[in-house]
Design an enzyme around this catalytic site. Structure first.
Site, PDB file in Angstrom:
ATOM      1  N   HIS A   1      22.619  -9.898 -21.180  1.00 53.08           N
ATOM      2  CA  HIS A   1      23.212 -11.254 -21.143  1.00 53.08           C
ATOM      3  C   HIS A   1      23.258 -11.798 -19.713  1.00 53.08           C
ATOM      4  O   HIS A   1      24.108 -12.631 -19.396  1.00 53.08           O
ATOM      5  CB  HIS A   1      24.629 -11.270 -21.730  1.00 53.08           C
TER       6      HIS A   1
ATOM      7  N   SER B   1       8.700 -28.159  -0.299  1.00 52.06           N
ATOM      8  CA  SER B   1       9.127 -29.376  -0.969  1.00 52.06           C
ATOM      9  C   SER B   1       8.693 -30.568  -0.125  1.00 52.06           C
ATOM     10  O   SER B   1       8.624 -30.472   1.105  1.00 52.06           O
ATOM     11  CB  SER B   1      10.645 -29.351  -1.122  1.00 52.06           C
TER      12      SER B   1
ATOM     13  N   LYS C   1      12.924 -25.694   1.860  1.00 55.76           N
ATOM     14  CA  LYS C   1      12.624 -25.087   0.564  1.00 55.76           C
ATOM     15  C   LYS C   1      11.400 -24.181   0.556  1.00 55.76           C
ATOM     16  O   LYS C   1      10.415 -24.419   1.231  1.00 55.76           O
ATOM     17  CB  LYS C   1      12.389 -26.198  -0.462  1.00 55.76           C
TER      18      LYS C   1
ATOM     19  N   GLU D   1       6.744 -20.290 -11.797  1.00 60.52           N
ATOM     20  CA  GLU D   1       7.176 -21.318 -12.763  1.00 60.52           C
ATOM     21  C   GLU D   1       6.005 -21.797 -13.620  1.00 60.52           C
ATOM     22  O   GLU D   1       6.150 -22.048 -14.816  1.00 60.52           O
ATOM     23  CB  GLU D   1       7.803 -22.501 -12.023  1.00 60.52           C
TER      24      GLU D   1
END
Ligand code: ARG
Length: 457
Positions: A156, A277, A283, A290
């Site tokens: 979890h 970014s 970043k 992804e």
């Protein structure tokens, strides 16, 4: 436009229909397997006497030339010819006249297309197997690199029990092994030869199906011409196998994206696989991970796409089946591209050992080990569970860890506890106590690392 086999028609085809029905824009990649299939077919036709040896060798060498031209980008495609199969046959006929016109004897595009697809998928499976093996090797290599690292295991996404980092790497190894096994199993059904089923009913010509099957490396010959002309089970199975590979890649990416976050800070990703970014200078984003996760959507969508395609088709061939290739090629290309990148990312990432270690005593990762210690002391499991639960609550109240409790405090909770309890408390001890086969402890993991090294070399 004139029709390719115009004998029966009085009207020309609406030019929009040509564009609508063509498949060469996506099936031209079948050219090499189509040529392989046609050469085997011609060889068989010569053996049974339907064409002469001389015609066969003219056909085979011209087909080789056509293949080379396609490969080199020198082949002329034409809007009037629907698919790659017609292009190749028509080029052959243009060059060899009547001899070329004999190639399609005892064959239909229906069995030809399925044969080509099976040859293509068989090669694709072999390619994917090699790529999956590379991924497994990169994971096994990491086991030595991270041999002394313990990480929290989660359920979890809550801290649960500590395991060796290698246990994580090998967990993915197992998943990819099942993917390889699944592909190998799918390959068995792929490797049954459709050629000779002709349009749907077989043929009155004395073809030798065993021979073409053998020449093309198939294990056996499909037994029912109606069935084969409509069969796309192997494509549905193949894209399902691809989808599970994708699912496994996607969970790995998801996990590493979380581990790469500032909140976790478990992982450094190589610059080569992260991006900046456009507005936030600080970043470093895990875009590649992804995208592997994101591309899973397309791969998985190929499963319902193929199932829906076949679900209401009457026997045998229906033109709907032409759409099968789009789903399969896209799923295959996508998974292949993901697998090609994976080993480098796995090898290039680094665990942030100090960060991981500095928080390893948080989250009561040793609570289950304490409960199991109580069981060994003769406490019924459910009672031990409750006792440790209370001790955890007690620690939370005090802001300490289980290992910080005094023997008196521990004995107040259960008088069967003795000083040996400190041998199981703490994350390192809790990990070391895991000994069942396949568990995340020192020795079981070392055994599995050895087994995997043996297996993937
Ligand atoms: N381009 C078609 C396909 O890929 C060829 C089908 C040939 N069969 C037919 N009966 N029209 O499926």
């Amino acid at each position: 436009m004139a029709k390719a086999w115009g004998g029966r028609f009085q009207q020309e085809t609406d030019p929009r229909v040509e564009a609508f029905t063509e498949s060469v824009s996506f099936d031209s990649r079948l050219y090499a397997v189509d040529i392989r299939g046609s050469q085997a077919h011609a060889t068989m036709l010569a053996k049974v006497g339907l064409i002469s040896e001389d015609e066969c060798s003219q056909i085979c060498s011209e087909l080789t030339k056509i293949g080379e031209e396609i490969e080199a980008g020198d082949f002329q495609y034409s809007a009037e010819l629907e698919d790659i199969h017609m292009h190749i046959e028509s080029a052959l006929t243009e060059r060899l006249g009547d001899t070329g016109r004999k190639l399609h004897t005892g064959r239909s595009r229906n069995d030809q297309v399925s044969t080509d697809l099976k040859l293509y998928v068989r090669d694709a499976i072999d390619e994917l197997d090699a790529l999956l093996l590379d991924v497994q090797r990169s994971l096994v290599d990491r086991c030595d690199q991270d041999a002394d690292v313990i990480v929290p295991g989660y359920t979890h996404l809550q801290r649960a029990q500590p395991v060796k980092a290698a246990h994580y790497w090998l967990a993915y190894c197992e998943k990819f092994q099942r993917d390889r096994d699944r592909l190998a199993d799918c390959r068995k059904r792929v490797n049954v030869c459709p050629l000779g089923a002709a349009a749907l009913a077989g043929t009155s010509l004395p073809i030798d199906r065993e021979m073409t099957a053998k020449l093309l490396g198939f294990d056996s010959v499909a037994g029912n011409s109606l069935d084969v002309s409509s069969d796309r089970d192997y494509l549905a199975e193949f894209v399902f196998a691809l989808s599970l590979i994708s699912a496994h890649l996607s969970t790995w990416c998801e996990e590493w994206i979380i581990w790469f976050s500032t909140e976790f800070s478990f992982l450094k990703l190589p610059d080569a696989y992260t991006t900046g970014s456009s507005i936030m200078p600080q970043k470093r984003n895990p875009d590649v991970l992804e995208l592997i996760r994101g591309k899973t959507a397309r791969v998985m969508a190929s499963v319902p796409q193929l199932l829906i395609l076949v679900k209401s088709l009457p026997m045998a061939y229906n033109r709907d089946l032409q759409e099968d290739k789009l789903a399969m090629f896209d799923a295959f290309d996508t998974v292949k591209a993901c697998l090609e990148l994976t080993p480098a990312i796995v090898a290039g990432a680094e665990l942030r050992r100090e960060q991981i270690a500095s928080r390893l005593e948080d989250g009561f990762l040793d609570a289950t080990a304490l409960m199991e210690y109580l069981i060994k002391q003769g406490v019924p499991m459910r009672t031990g569970h409750e006792t440790v639960g209370k001790l955890v609550a007690h620690c939370e109240g005090k802001g300490c860890r289980l290992a910080d409790l005094s023997l008196e405090e521990l004995q107040q909770a259960c008088d069967l506890i003795d000083e040996n309890v400190y041998g199981v408390l703490g994350t390192q001890n809790a990990m070391a106590a895991l000994q069942s086969y396949g568990s995340g402890g020192e020795q079981p993991v070392a055994d599995r690392v050895a087994a995997w090294k043996e297996r993937v070399g």
